[in-house]
Structures are given as structure tokens and as C-alpha cells.
Scaffold this motif. Structure first.
Motif, PDB file in Angstrom:
ATOM      1  N   UNK A   1     -27.605  25.679 -38.331  1.00 51.55           N
ATOM      2  CA  UNK A   1     -26.645  26.685 -37.867  1.00 51.55           C
ATOM      3  C   UNK A   1     -25.877  26.139 -36.670  1.00 51.55           C
ATOM      4  N   UNK A   2     -26.575  25.443 -35.783  1.00 55.61           N
ATOM      5  CA  UNK A   2     -25.957  24.821 -34.616  1.00 55.61           C
ATOM      6  C   UNK A   2     -24.856  23.853 -35.056  1.00 55.61           C
ATOM      7  N   UNK A   3     -25.161  23.030 -36.046  1.00 55.10           N
ATOM      8  CA  UNK A   3     -24.174  22.074 -36.556  1.00 55.10           C
ATOM      9  C   UNK A   3     -22.986  22.801 -37.183  1.00 55.10           C
ATOM     10  N   UNK A   4     -23.271  23.855 -37.939  1.00 52.94           N
ATOM     11  CA  UNK A   4     -22.205  24.584 -38.638  1.00 52.94           C
ATOM     12  C   UNK A   4     -21.274  25.303 -37.657  1.00 52.94           C
ATOM     13  N   UNK A   5     -21.849  25.931 -36.639  1.00 54.65           N
ATOM     14  CA  UNK A   5     -21.040  26.715 -35.693  1.00 54.65           C
ATOM     15  C   UNK A   5     -20.588  25.912 -34.482  1.00 54.65           C
TER      16      UNK A   5
END
Length: 134
Positions: free
Chosen positions: A55-59
Motif C-alpha cells: 500500500x505504501x508503494x502504491x500510494x
């Protein structure tokens, strides 16, 4: 009394601040994800570290933001730091909006990527239909 951080609520909070829909986040996370799964994830107190990293990578938001952000604590800090007229009454106040502009730019690029991917998908589907109808 120690306040518990609700990681799912933090994911939802940051996702919404960035204007990212649950479906878009699910798309970024891959084939195993859908809107309903994101909704369920956002209800969880604790989220597995590997999922938080995805999620960190995506956002484009640090994992620590999901793990450590406490809205109540942030509100207390802000209300105890700034008086009623802190910004208006202080001519030396400076504001830096660059990080917000950078986030906006990243998400505009992401939208352009989605649009390009959708166009490529449509073109691929048209080619497949031609092959099937031969």
C-alpha cells in the motif's frame, strides 16, 4: 491510557486525502485485490507488514504513516501549538505547499498511466476480436 493506532483507518484517511478510490488502490495492488477487499482491509486495526509495504508503494506514502498516525494526538498537538489567530496574526508565517503539489503531480501521472493502460487494453481486445472472427 495508551491510544491504539487503527492502521486500516489510516490507510483509508491517506487514500481519501490523495483522492484515490478503493477500486484504483485494488488495481494497483494486483489481481488478488478488489474494492470489497480494500474496504475490509480499511476496517482492520492491524495490517500485515507486507501488505502495508504494498500500500505504501502504491500510494507513495511511508509505511510509518499508516503505523504511527494518530488523529487525536495530531489534533491535540495542533490545538496546543497554534492560538486562534496564529496564522493571521503572524506576518512571518511561511507555508510550503510543494509536497502537496508533488503528490498531485504523481497522481496525475498515475491517472495518465491508467488511461494509457485502458487504451492499450481496448486496442488489444479489438485485435483479439479480429483474430477470433477470422
Amino acid at each position: 491510557m495508551e491510544q491504539k493506532i487503527h492502521q486500516g483507518r489510516n490507510v483509508k484517511r491517506f487514500r481519501e486525502m490523495l483522492g484515490v478510490k478503493q477500486e484504483a488502490l485494488a488495481f494497483d495492488l494486483g489481481n488478488d485485490w478488489n474494492q470489497k477487499k480494500i474496504s475490509m482491509l480499511e476496517q482492520k486495526d492491524l495490517i500485515e507488514d507486507d501488505i502495508l509495504r504494498q500500500i505504501s508503494d502504491a500510494l507513495k506514502i511511508p509505511v510509518e504513516a499508516f503505523q504511527n498516525f494518530d488523529e487525536e494526538q495530531a489534533i491535540n498537538i495542533i490545538s496546543n501549538t497554534f492560538g486562534d489567530n496564529a496564522c493571521v496574526g503572524n506576518p512571518n508565517s511561511t507555508f510550503n505547499f510543494n509536497s502537496i503539489q508533488e503528490l498531485k503531480k504523481l497522481h496525475e501521472e498515475k491517472i495518465a498511466l491508467y488511461e494509457r493502460m485502458l487504451k492499450e487494453k481496448d486496442e488489444m481486445m479489438a485485435r483479439l476480436e479480429k483474430l477470433i472472427n477470422k
